[in-house]
Design a protein around this motif. Structure first.
Motif, short mmCIF file in Angstrom:
data_model
loop_
_atom_site.label_atom_id
_atom_site.label_comp_id
_atom_site.label_asym_id
_atom_site.label_seq_id
_atom_site.Cartn_x
_atom_site.Cartn_y
_atom_site.Cartn_z
N THR A 81 22.59 69.45 55.46
CA THR A 81 22.37 70.75 54.81
C THR A 81 22.45 71.88 55.83
N GLU A 82 21.94 71.62 57.04
CA GLU A 82 22.05 72.61 58.12
C GLU A 82 23.52 72.88 58.45
N LYS A 83 24.31 71.82 58.52
CA LYS A 83 25.74 71.98 58.84
C LYS A 83 26.47 72.73 57.73
N LEU A 84 26.07 72.46 56.50
CA LEU A 84 26.67 73.16 55.35
C LEU A 84 26.39 74.66 55.47
N ALA A 85 25.15 75.00 55.83
CA ALA A 85 24.78 76.41 56.03
C ALA A 85 25.66 77.02 57.12
N MET A 86 25.89 76.26 58.20
CA MET A 86 26.70 76.76 59.32
C MET A 86 28.13 77.07 58.87
N CYS A 87 28.71 76.20 58.04
CA CYS A 87 30.07 76.41 57.53
C CYS A 87 30.17 77.75 56.81
N HIS A 88 29.17 78.03 55.97
CA HIS A 88 29.21 79.26 55.18
C HIS A 88 28.95 80.48 56.06
N LEU A 89 28.11 80.32 57.09
CA LEU A 89 27.88 81.44 58.01
C LEU A 89 29.14 81.74 58.82
N GLU A 90 29.88 80.69 59.16
CA GLU A 90 31.14 80.86 59.88
C GLU A 90 32.13 81.63 59.00
N LEU A 91 32.14 81.32 57.72
CA LEU A 91 33.00 82.05 56.77
C LEU A 91 32.59 83.53 56.72
N VAL A 92 31.28 83.78 56.68
CA VAL A 92 30.78 85.16 56.66
C VAL A 92 31.30 85.92 57.87
N ARG A 93 31.24 85.27 59.04
CA ARG A 93 31.71 85.90 60.28
C ARG A 93 33.19 86.28 60.16
N LYS A 94 33.99 85.34 59.67
CA LYS A 94 35.43 85.59 59.52
C LYS A 94 35.70 86.72 58.52
N LEU A 95 34.94 86.74 57.42
CA LEU A 95 35.15 87.77 56.40
C LEU A 95 34.75 89.14 56.94
#
Lengths: 285, 285
Positions: A81-95
Motif C-alpha cells: 500500500t505504501e508503494k502504491l501511494a508512492m506510484c501516485h505521488l510520482e504521477l503527481v510530480r510529473k503532472l
C-alpha cells in the motif's frame, strides 16, 4: 501537404464576418490552454488525495494487531500500500511539471496572439474598407437612379429647358460618383481577397501549431499515466508474490517459534525415600 | 503432509501455559478477520472517493469552452474520464461483495470458536489438574520428609516408645499420602500429554484453516484489483487511440464546417445603366 480549409471557408457571410470569426477562434486557443492546465491540475489533486489516503491505509495496516497467526501478513499489505501511494505521488510530480509547461506555453501564446493582432491590422482595415465602400456604392447607385429618373420625368412633363439642364447636371454628377465607387469597390475587393487569403492562411497556421502543441502536451500527460499504470501493475504483482511466499506453513512455524512455550513435556516424578541423616542435618538450627 | 509444529512447541513453560497461548491465539483469529474487513472497507472508501472525483473531473471537461479548434478534444477527455470513474466504481462494488463474505466468515468463526471452547474444556481441566496435583505432590513430599525426620529425631533423643510409635504412625500416613500423589501425578501427566497433543493439533488445524481462508479472501481482493487494473489499461489505450484519431486536419476541417462564413468571395459589381422607363414605372405612387 495540408488543404487550406480556412481560406476557403471564411469569405462571404454577414458583413464579411470571416475575419472576426477566425480572429476570435485564435483567441479561444488561450482558453483551451488554460482549460488543459486546469484539467491536469484537477487530475493531480485527485491523484494526490488518493496517494494520501493510501498512505493512511498503509498506516492502518501497520497498526493492526501484532498477535495471532495471521499478523505477519499485514506487513505485506503495508509495504504494498505504501508503494502504491508512492506510484501516485510520482504521477503527481510529473503532472505538476507538465502544468508548468502548459502555463509557459499559455504565456507564449498570449504574446504571439498580440503580435498576430498587429500583423493582421491591415486585413481588418481591408474588411472595414470593403464594407463601407459597398454601402457607399449602394447609396451612390440609388442616388444615380433617382437623379436619372428626375431628369426623365422633367423632360416628359415638359418642364423648362433650364429645369431640365439643372437636372441633367445633377444626374451627370451622380453618374460620376457611382462610377467612382464601382472602381473603388473593384480595388477594395482585390485588396480584401488578397489580404483575407493571407490572413486566413496565417490563422490556419496558428490553429495547426496550437493543436499540434496541445496534442504534444496531452501525449506527455498520457505517458505519465501509462508509466504510473505499469508501476502499479508491478506493485500488484509483488503483492501477489509476497502473499504466495507467506505460506500457511511458514505462518504456523513462526507462531511456534515466537509464542511456543517449550518442547519438553512435564517430567516423570517418582517416590523419593527420605534420607533422614541428610534431612536432619539440613533441618539443624 | 504438514509437520505438526504446535503440538511440539506448546508443552512446558510457566505453569503449562501452552494451552492458554494456543487458545488466545485462536481468538486473535477473530481480530484478523475484523481487520481484513476493515482494510478492504477503507480501500473501497478510497476507491469510491477517487471515482467520485473522476466523475467531477469528467463534468469539468464537459463544461469547458465549446469554442475554438481544440474544443472537440474535450469530448475525448470527458468520455475517458467517465470510463475511468466506472472502473473504480466497479472495483468498489466487488470490494463491497467481498466485505460481506469476510463478515460472514467472521460470524462463522465466532460460532466455531465457541464450539471449540466446549470441545477443549477437558484439556483445560487436565492442565489445571496436573498443576494442582504437582503442588499437592510437592507439599505431601515435604510433609513426608518432615514426619520421617521427626520420627528419627525422637528415636535419637531417646524419647518414650509411645512417643516414637505415635511419630511412626504419622510418618506412615505421610508416606502413604506422598505415594498416592506420585500415582495421581503419573495419571494426570498421561492425561495431560494425551489431551494436549490432541488439542494442540486441533488448534493447529484451526489456524491452518483460518489462514487458508484468509488467503483465499485476499486472493479475491487481488483479483478484483487486477481486473480493474486491466480495465483501466484499456480505457487508457482507448484514450490514446481516440486522441490519435482526433487529427489536426480533422479539427481544422470541423472548424471550417461549423464556423465557416461562406466559400464565395464578394461578387464583382459593375456599373448598371438606369433604365428610366422601368425605374419611373417602379417610382409611380
Amino acid at each position: 501537404v495540408f488543404v487550406f480549409y480556412l481560406p476557403e471557408h471564411f469569405y462571404n457571410g454577414e458583413k464579411n464576418s470571416g475575419f472576426d470569426v477566425l480572429y476570435h477562434n485564435m483567441k479561444h486557443g488561450q482558453i483551451s490552454t488554460k482549460e488543459l492546465s486546469d484539467f491536469i491540475r484537477e487530475r493531480a489533486t485527485i491523484e494526490e488525495a488518493y496517494a494520501r489516503s493510501m498512505t493512511k491505509l498503509a498506516r492502518s495496516a501497520s497498526n493492526f494487531s501484532q498477535l495471532g497467526t495471521f499478523a505477519p501478513v499485514w506487513d505485506v499489505f503495508k509495504t504494498s500500500t505504501e508503494k502504491l501511494a508512492m506510484c501516485h505521488l510520482e504521477l503527481v510530480r510529473k503532472l505538476q511539471e507538465l502544468i508548468k509547461e502548459v502555463q509557459k506555453y499559455g504565456e507564449d501564446q498570449v504574446k504571439a496572439h498580440k503580435k498576430t493582432k498587429e500583423e493582421v491590422a491591415g486585413t481588418l482595415e481591408a474588411v472595414q474598407n470593403i464594407q463601407s465602400i459597398s454601402q457607399a456604392l449602394q447609396k451612390s447607385k440609388e442616388n444615380y437612379n433617382a437623379k436619372s429618373v428626375d431628369q426623365e420625368r422633367l423632360k416628359k412633363e415638359g418642364a423648362t429647358q433650364r429645369e431640365v439642364d439643372k437636372a441633367g447636371v445633377k444626374a451627370k454628377k451622380a453618374t460620376e460618383s457611382y462610377k467612382l465607387y464601382v472602381e473603388k469597390y473593384a480595388t477594395a475587393k482585390t485588396e480584401f481577397e488578397q489580404k483575407m487569403a493571407e490572413t486566413a492562411q496565417k490563422f490556419q497556421d496558428i490553429e495547426e501549431a496550437h493543436v499540434v502543441h496541445m496534442k504534444e502536451m496531452i501525449q506527455s500527460y498520457s505517458q505519465a499515466i501509462e508509466e504510473t499504470h505499469i508501476q502499479i501493475g508491478e506493485v500488484q504483482n509483488e503483492f501477489v508474490n509476497n502473499m504466495e511466499n507467506t505460506t500457511v506453513e511458514s505462518l504456523i512455524q513462526k507462531l511456534a517459534e515466537t509464542k511456543g512455550t517449550g518442547k519438553e513435556r512435564p517430567g516423570p516424578i517418582e517416590f523419593e525415600e527420605c534420607n533422614t541423616a541428610i534431612a536432619t542435618e539440613g533441618a539443624k538450627p
